[in-house]
Design an enzyme around this catalytic site. Structure first.
Site, PDB file in Angstrom:
ATOM      1  N   GLY A 226       0.832  -1.185   0.000  1.00 11.48           N
ATOM      2  CA  GLY A 226       0.000   0.000   0.000  1.00 11.48           C
ATOM      3  C   GLY A 226       0.867   1.235   0.000  1.00 11.48           C
ATOM      4  N   GLY A 227       0.234   2.380   0.267  1.00 11.38           N
ATOM      5  CA  GLY A 227       0.958   3.642   0.215  1.00 11.38           C
ATOM      6  C   GLY A 227       2.023   3.787   1.272  1.00 11.38           C
ATOM      7  N   PHE A 228       1.959   2.970   2.330  1.00 15.41           N
ATOM      8  CA  PHE A 228       2.903   3.135   3.431  1.00 15.41           C
ATOM      9  C   PHE A 228       3.847   1.946   3.583  1.00 15.41           C
ATOM     10  CE2 PHE A 228      -0.499   6.027   4.388  1.00 15.41           C
ATOM     11  CZ  PHE A 228       0.176   7.157   4.792  1.00 15.41           C
ATOM     12  N   GLY A 229       3.856   1.032   2.632  1.00 14.96           N
ATOM     13  CA  GLY A 229       4.831  -0.044   2.726  1.00 14.96           C
ATOM     14  C   GLY A 229       4.339  -1.351   2.139  1.00 14.96           C
TER      15      GLY A 229
ATOM     16  N   VAL B 196       4.121  -5.622   2.893  1.00 14.64           N
ATOM     17  CA  VAL B 196       4.035  -6.546   4.018  1.00 14.64           C
ATOM     18  C   VAL B 196       4.384  -7.949   3.537  1.00 14.64           C
ATOM     19  CG1 VAL B 196       2.602  -7.441   5.880  1.00 14.64           C
ATOM     20  CG2 VAL B 196       2.224  -5.126   5.032  1.00 14.64           C
TER      21      VAL B 196
ATOM     22  N   LYS C  94       6.341  -5.521   7.961  1.00 12.98           N
ATOM     23  CA  LYS C  94       6.001  -4.387   7.102  1.00 12.98           C
ATOM     24  C   LYS C  94       7.210  -3.488   6.939  1.00 12.98           C
ATOM     25  CE  LYS C  94       2.547  -0.839   6.307  1.00 12.98           C
ATOM     26  NZ  LYS C  94       1.246  -0.290   6.700  1.00 12.98           N
TER      27      LYS C  94
ATOM     28  N   ASP D 145      -6.185   5.344  10.810  1.00 11.69           N
ATOM     29  CA  ASP D 145      -6.313   4.688   9.502  1.00 11.69           C
ATOM     30  C   ASP D 145      -7.208   3.454   9.598  1.00 11.69           C
ATOM     31  OD1 ASP D 145      -5.863   4.735   6.789  1.00 11.69           O
ATOM     32  OD2 ASP D 145      -4.029   3.563   6.878  1.00 11.69           O
TER      33      ASP D 145
END
Length: 667
Positions: free
Chosen positions: A349-352, A354, A369, A465
């Protein structure tokens, strides 16, 4: 293509043939009789070798006599059972030249078949024809998208074509859970194929040769073979090579109609060639070359050691000594995830990204992650918060086990949840549909976890989130709120600090986009959007044709306004649901989506409403006004980093929000 028939006295094979009962057992193929064609042959020590190191070849080996498979009275196929031991040896450790198929065929051999991906069974003209009358169990080592293969290491049941009726990744079930197997490891493995003529059920089981037959099959399916098989059929094996040189061996084979195939005598099976071939003897005549070789090896080892140390170099500062139990070594995480290879990727996703991993010593399954983080907050403060969050313990939260820092990366280590994220059960025609009781249980569980974060822990934790993709399901399908990469802590009774806006479009509270403050009320707003996801099976914002983007909460509000709020529920729920509970969750979601933070309930109240301890207030008493606003970007909004759902990877059009002040403002 020459045909070879080997006829010798039966020494190791016991064979019994009757009109409706056939059984035979080969503990090795020394002095045995089978019909062979193509590249198939017997080795000197009694192995059946279907292919040799030749490209684009196929090999067949069949029991020479036809076998009666059907009851002449009823026309149904008898029960039958077979077991065999095989091994696949390739010139490369991680590549192979296609696989092996146990096959039931109307003829000995398959003369017009092709090698490579066709496995010596079909060609490009007859693959999929009902006139083939072929049943097979494939041990496939190549991913062929044209046949819908699930991966390059699977077991599949084939009927008249190479697109398997059902398939599963190679492996077996033990007391410790599922264990993966590599079909091209070169080591011998045993397969059991069983057909129950009464239940019309096929079971296929796989295990290493040194492990007994697992209690549960690798795959099982209901399939009546009566329309597929003729009265008399031939049984045997087919294999093929492609552009990679490989050898396919069968070490032993047992088969029986109307009964269980006799167990193979593993100790009597022939030995495979030693992996790696014959060891070459290198004798050094003089001492000087030996010394030079030793020096070269020492230098090489030193270089490898330096490279390896550099590969696993990570940041470790003095202040991190206090966080020892929460600090993971990068080397351990790399080993756990097999070098963060793509096969272990669970999602991104936008933040990493997994990855799934198994810790090398404890064997604990984890989710790792990798966060590429450019934060305005100092790393020291951020890690302190991560370690604090690692102390959270609640049955509806995914445990954050710790972290690791390396170069520009931050790695967060979570407990692994075997059933993945909730969103895959809601969107894109899910393979498994959750029923209402499961969805209601998940909703209440996430609410309980969020209440714990807001009020029950020693500090206030704002998640920031909350959405279906960040709710993971454990083995019992309990909902667990995860992904604390954006969470913020502050003391009870104090105000959160102002930060830049982060979160996902569709879940952001109006005041969050204006002030940048993430609060427990903004979490409640996101939880309202989450509840609508669960009940409606739709994303908060979806493309709506010519009208632009369709806002889910607007739609649900209008359904309620017309007295038809149940019309907004997911049609996949069917008729087995409780209308009072569905209506409760939908109305509560609207209440949580109020544009004014003070009008939203707290998570304590949300839990009370969901548990039906307190009646939900009448929405009509909220003094709603028709003060709808345009759904657009707030001033300075474009400078705010945020993640988008997959359906929103495009510009957001300015769409009128018809919802009243309950939902007015940005989301």
């Amino acid at each position: 293509m020459s045909l070879k028939v080997v006829t010798v006295v039966f020494l190791l094979a016991t064979i019994v043939v009757a009109s409706d009962d056939t059984s035979f057992t080969y503990n090795g193929f020394q002095s045995s009789y089978l019909y062979l064609d193509g590249s198939a042959e017997f080795t000197t020590n009694g192995m059946l070798k279907l292919t040799n190191h030749t490209k684009q070849q196929k090999g067949h080996a069949f029991f020479p006599s036809p076998i009666v498979f059907k009851n002449t009275t009823s026309g149904s196929v008898f029960s039958f059972s077979t077991t065999f031991v095989f091994a696949i040896r390739s010139e490369f450790p991680n590549l192979s030249g296609h696989g092996i198929v146990f096959v039931v065929s109307p003829t000995k051999g398959v003369p017009h078949s092709l090698p490579s991906q066709y496995l010596g069974l079909f060609d490009d003209t007859n693959n999929g024809n009902n006139s083939n009358h072929i049943f097979g169990v494939e041990l496939d080592t190549i991913l062929n998208t044209e046949f819908g293969d699930i991966n390059d290491n699977h077991v599949g049941v084939d009927v008249n074509e190479l697109k398997s009726v059902k398939s599963a990744a190679a492996g077996y079930y033990s007391d410790e859970g599922f264990k993966n197997l590599s079909l091209i490891s070169g080591y011998p493995m045993q397969v059991w194929v069983e057909y129950d003529g009464l239940k019309k059920q096929i079971d296929v089981t796989l295990a290493p040769i040194n492990v007994g037959k697992p209690e549960g099959p690798l795959l099982s399916l209901s399939k009546d073979l009566s329309p597929i098989l003729n009265s008399s059929m031939y049984v045997g094996f087919s294999s093929s090579t492609g552009s990679i040189l490989s050898s396919h061996y069968v070490l032993g084979w047992s088969f029986k109609v109307n009964g269980k195939a006799q167990q193979l005598a593993i100790s009597e099976l022939p030995m495979l060639p030693r992996l790696g071939g014959k060891e070459e003897s290198k004798v050094l005549i003089v001492g000087l070359p030996l010394i030079l070789l030793s020096l070269i090896l020492m230098v090489a080892l030193a270089v490898v050691h330096v490279i390896k140390r550099k590969k696993f170099t990570e940041l470790l500062e003095d202040w991190e000594q206090d966080y020892g139990p929460h600090r993971f070594k990068y080397k351990d995480l790399s080993l756990a995830t097999k070098g963060f290879r793509e096969k272990e990727l669970l999602g991104s996703g936008g933040f990493g990204r997994v990855y799934k991993g198994v810790m090398p010593i404890s064997k604990i399954e984890v989710a790792v992650k990798k966060v590429s983080r450019e934060s305005r907050q100092g790393m020291r403060e951020f890690v302190a918060e991560i370690v604090s969050i690692g102390c959270l313990r609640h049955r509806n939260l995914v445990p954050l086990l710790g972290y690791c820092r390396r170069k520009g990366e931050l790695l967060l280590v979570y407990d692994y949840m075997p059933n993945g994220s909730l969103d895959k059960y809601l969107y894109n025609k899910p393979r498994v549909t959750l029923n209402w009781s499961q969805r209601f249980k998940i909703t209440k569980g996430v609410a309980s976890g969020l209440f714990y974060l807001h009020e029950e822990w020693e500090q206030v934790v704002v998640h920031r989130d909350i959405k279906a993709s960040n709710v993971l399901l454990d083995a019992e399908l309990n909902g667990r709120l995860g992904d604390f990469g954006l969470s913020r802590l502050y003391e009870h009774g104090t105000d959160p600090h102002t930060t830049h806006v982060v979160g996902t479009l569709g879940y952001l509270a109006p005041e969050h986009t204006r002030t940048g403050k993430a609060t427990t009320s903004s979490d409640v707003f996101a939880f309202g959007a989450f509840m609508l996801e669960v009940v409606c099976g739709r994303r908060p914002i979806e493309k709506g044709g010519e009208s632009g983007s369709e806002i889910l909460v607007d739609w649900v509000y209008n359904c309620w306004k017309k007295g038809e709020i149940l019309e907004s529920m997911d049609p996949n729920l069917g008729a087995n649901y409780r209308p009072d509970e569905v209506e409760l969750v939908l109305k509560l979601a609207l209440l949580c989506s109020h544009s004014e933070p003070l009008a939203r309930p707290s998570m304590r109240q949300v839990v009370q409403y969901l548990e039906k301890d307190v009646p939900l207030p009448d929405l009509c008493m909220l003094s709603l006004s028709s003060n709808g606003l345009t759904f657009g970007l707030h001033e300075d909004f474009q400078d705010c980093p945020m993640s988008y759902p997959s359906s929103m990877n495009r510009p957001i059009s300015h769409t009128s929000s018809i919802v009243e002040s309950l939902l007015s403002g940005g989301r």
